[in-house]
Design an enzyme around this catalytic site. Structure first.
Site, mmCIF file in Angstrom:
data_model
loop_
_atom_site.group_PDB
_atom_site.id
_atom_site.type_symbol
_atom_site.label_atom_id
_atom_site.label_comp_id
_atom_site.label_asym_id
_atom_site.label_seq_id
_atom_site.Cartn_x
_atom_site.Cartn_y
_atom_site.Cartn_z
ATOM 1 N N HIS A 1 0.840 -1.207 0.000
ATOM 2 C CA HIS A 1 0.000 0.000 0.000
ATOM 3 C C HIS A 1 0.867 1.245 0.000
ATOM 4 O O HIS A 1 2.084 1.173 0.219
ATOM 5 C CB HIS A 1 -0.961 -0.012 1.189
ATOM 6 C CG HIS A 1 -0.290 0.062 2.537
ATOM 7 N ND1 HIS A 1 0.558 -0.915 3.000
ATOM 8 C CD2 HIS A 1 -0.351 1.004 3.510
ATOM 9 C CE1 HIS A 1 0.987 -0.580 4.209
ATOM 10 N NE2 HIS A 1 0.459 0.584 4.545
ATOM 11 N N HIS B 1 1.594 3.814 1.896
ATOM 12 C CA HIS B 1 2.047 4.560 3.070
ATOM 13 C C HIS B 1 3.567 4.627 2.979
ATOM 14 O O HIS B 1 4.210 3.644 2.577
ATOM 15 C CB HIS B 1 1.604 3.885 4.370
ATOM 16 C CG HIS B 1 0.169 4.162 4.710
ATOM 17 N ND1 HIS B 1 -0.558 3.412 5.608
ATOM 18 C CD2 HIS B 1 -0.680 5.126 4.251
ATOM 19 C CE1 HIS B 1 -1.783 3.907 5.709
ATOM 20 N NE2 HIS B 1 -1.885 4.941 4.885
ATOM 21 N N ASP C 1 6.226 4.387 4.751
ATOM 22 C CA ASP C 1 7.163 3.377 5.257
ATOM 23 C C ASP C 1 7.141 2.081 4.445
ATOM 24 O O ASP C 1 7.940 1.177 4.692
ATOM 25 C CB ASP C 1 6.899 3.097 6.749
ATOM 26 C CG ASP C 1 5.469 2.683 7.038
ATOM 27 O OD1 ASP C 1 4.562 3.090 6.280
ATOM 28 O OD2 ASP C 1 5.240 1.961 8.025
ATOM 29 N N HIS C 2 6.242 1.990 3.471
ATOM 30 C CA HIS C 2 6.178 0.783 2.638
ATOM 31 C C HIS C 2 6.600 1.045 1.197
ATOM 32 O O HIS C 2 6.769 0.113 0.422
ATOM 33 C CB HIS C 2 4.764 0.209 2.651
ATOM 34 C CG HIS C 2 4.369 -0.317 3.990
ATOM 35 N ND1 HIS C 2 4.319 -1.657 4.292
ATOM 36 C CD2 HIS C 2 4.052 0.338 5.135
ATOM 37 C CE1 HIS C 2 3.988 -1.810 5.562
ATOM 38 N NE2 HIS C 2 3.815 -0.617 6.095
ATOM 39 N N HIS D 1 -7.023 -2.223 6.208
ATOM 40 C CA HIS D 1 -6.146 -1.142 6.633
ATOM 41 C C HIS D 1 -6.806 0.194 6.289
ATOM 42 O O HIS D 1 -7.887 0.221 5.704
ATOM 43 C CB HIS D 1 -4.778 -1.316 5.949
ATOM 44 C CG HIS D 1 -3.680 -0.504 6.545
ATOM 45 N ND1 HIS D 1 -3.510 -0.357 7.908
ATOM 46 C CD2 HIS D 1 -2.676 0.217 5.975
ATOM 47 C CE1 HIS D 1 -2.469 0.415 8.128
ATOM 48 N NE2 HIS D 1 -1.938 0.784 6.977
ATOM 49 N N ASP E 1 0.298 -4.114 6.181
ATOM 50 C CA ASP E 1 -0.426 -3.604 7.351
ATOM 51 C C ASP E 1 -1.876 -4.065 7.312
ATOM 52 O O ASP E 1 -2.541 -3.909 6.298
ATOM 53 C CB ASP E 1 -0.404 -2.065 7.350
ATOM 54 C CG ASP E 1 1.012 -1.527 7.527
ATOM 55 O OD1 ASP E 1 1.927 -2.330 7.782
ATOM 56 O OD2 ASP E 1 1.176 -0.295 7.421
ATOM 57 N N HIS F 1 7.166 -5.073 11.536
ATOM 58 C CA HIS F 1 6.502 -3.758 11.573
ATOM 59 C C HIS F 1 6.196 -3.322 13.009
ATOM 60 O O HIS F 1 5.091 -2.847 13.321
ATOM 61 C CB HIS F 1 5.206 -3.826 10.741
ATOM 62 C CG HIS F 1 4.732 -2.504 10.245
ATOM 63 N ND1 HIS F 1 3.905 -1.691 10.985
ATOM 64 C CD2 HIS F 1 4.959 -1.841 9.095
ATOM 65 C CE1 HIS F 1 3.640 -0.597 10.291
ATOM 66 N NE2 HIS F 1 4.278 -0.657 9.140
HETATM 67 ZN ZN LIG Z 1 0.116 1.492 6.574
#
Ligand SMILES: [Zn+2]
Length: 270
Positions: free
Chosen positions: A28, A30, A32-33, A105, A175, A233
């Site tokens: 996804h 976000h 941090d990904h 999520h 997530d 995570h």
């Molecule tokens: Zn996320």
């Protein structure tokens, strides 16, 4: 799977080649990904990569990458082959497939299942010799699943080989909140890498932020009868991940906590 910040440095320090067959699966959008994909692709371009890179992810990933490359003037030396993530098999190669599922999520998000195809059964030379098949080309034909003829007699691969061997399966949740459909999706994976952002005592927060606790990850792993659970995570609020690991192990003993650069060997099945 997923590219956190500084991905290219990790990639290089792990000795992964920059011009090898590469598929990047993003869960996804976000930061941090996904932030690390820019540096990784740019590093590949700087090393004059020529092989195309396959990228699987939400449709907006393609727009974001194209816009960013154009805006900051990153020119790639190779093609990007985009595959939009959607439920079901998204990539089907000779030796493996990659399957997606929508996770629970705060934005469009997908979990992945990397599944190796079945391997041919073990070859028994003594059986082949017994049936009069001489060592050499005919053995190789049988090993590749085709019949051979010996003095007019048809010899089938099944006569000299054991049963097909199951491939390995690796699940990666990205997530997510735990969900019944995820239990089904990851059933009997050899390894499941699962969101474990919070500990049991912060379970309310896990609900609000749409993540899982280590306890929930372990429950899901147990119900899905996976071989091994890898927690990942972790929230930066925890100085040590040991309490989270302990919580998970009380439910599902074969659990480990992921850390940077960790290497795990997943043996092939016999
Ligand atoms: Zn996320």
């Amino acid at each position: 799977m997923d590219c956190g910040e500084g991905m290219q440095r990790q990639f290089l320090s792990m000795g992964l080649g920059l011009n090898r067959k590469t598929t990047i699966a993003i869960t996804h959008l976000h930061g941090d990904h996904v932030i690390g994909i820019l540096g990784l692709l740019q590093t590949m371009a700087l090393s004059q990569r020529t092989l195309p890179v396959t990228i699987i992810g939400p449709s907006k990933l393609k727009d974001w990458l194209e816009f960013t490359f154009e805006t900051i003037g990153i020119g790639l030396t190779f093609d990007l082959n985009f595959i939009y993530a959607k439920e079901g098999i998204v990539l089907n190669e000779k030796e493996y497939s990659i399957k997606c599922i929508r996770t629970v999520h705060s934005t469009e998000s997908y979990g992945y299942l990397f599944a190796e195809k079945e391997r041919p059964g073990r070859f028994y030379p003594e059986k082949a010799l017994e049936l009069g098949v001489p060592e050499g080309r005919k053995w190789s034909i049988l090993q590749h699943g085709r019949p051979v003829f010996v003095r007019g007699k048809k010899i089938l691969p099944s006569m000299v080989m054991g049963k097909k061997r199951a491939g390995r399966k690796i699940g990666y949740s990205g997530d997510t909140r735990p969900a019944e459909r995820l239990v089904k999706f990851y059933t009997c994976s050899d390894v499941l890498i699962f969101d474990s952002t919070f500990s049991f005592k912060d379970r309310r927060r896990a609900e609000e932020r749409m993540h899982s606790t280590s306890y929930e990850a372990a429950l899901l792993a147990k119900r899905a009868r996976v071989g091994m659970l890898i927690l990942t995570h972790f929230s930066a609020r925890y100085r040590s991940v040991l309490p989270l690991l302990k919580e998970a192990r009380s439910i599902f003993p074969n659990t480990v906590a992921a850390k940077d650069g960790m290497v795990l060997e997943i043996p092939q099945k016999e």
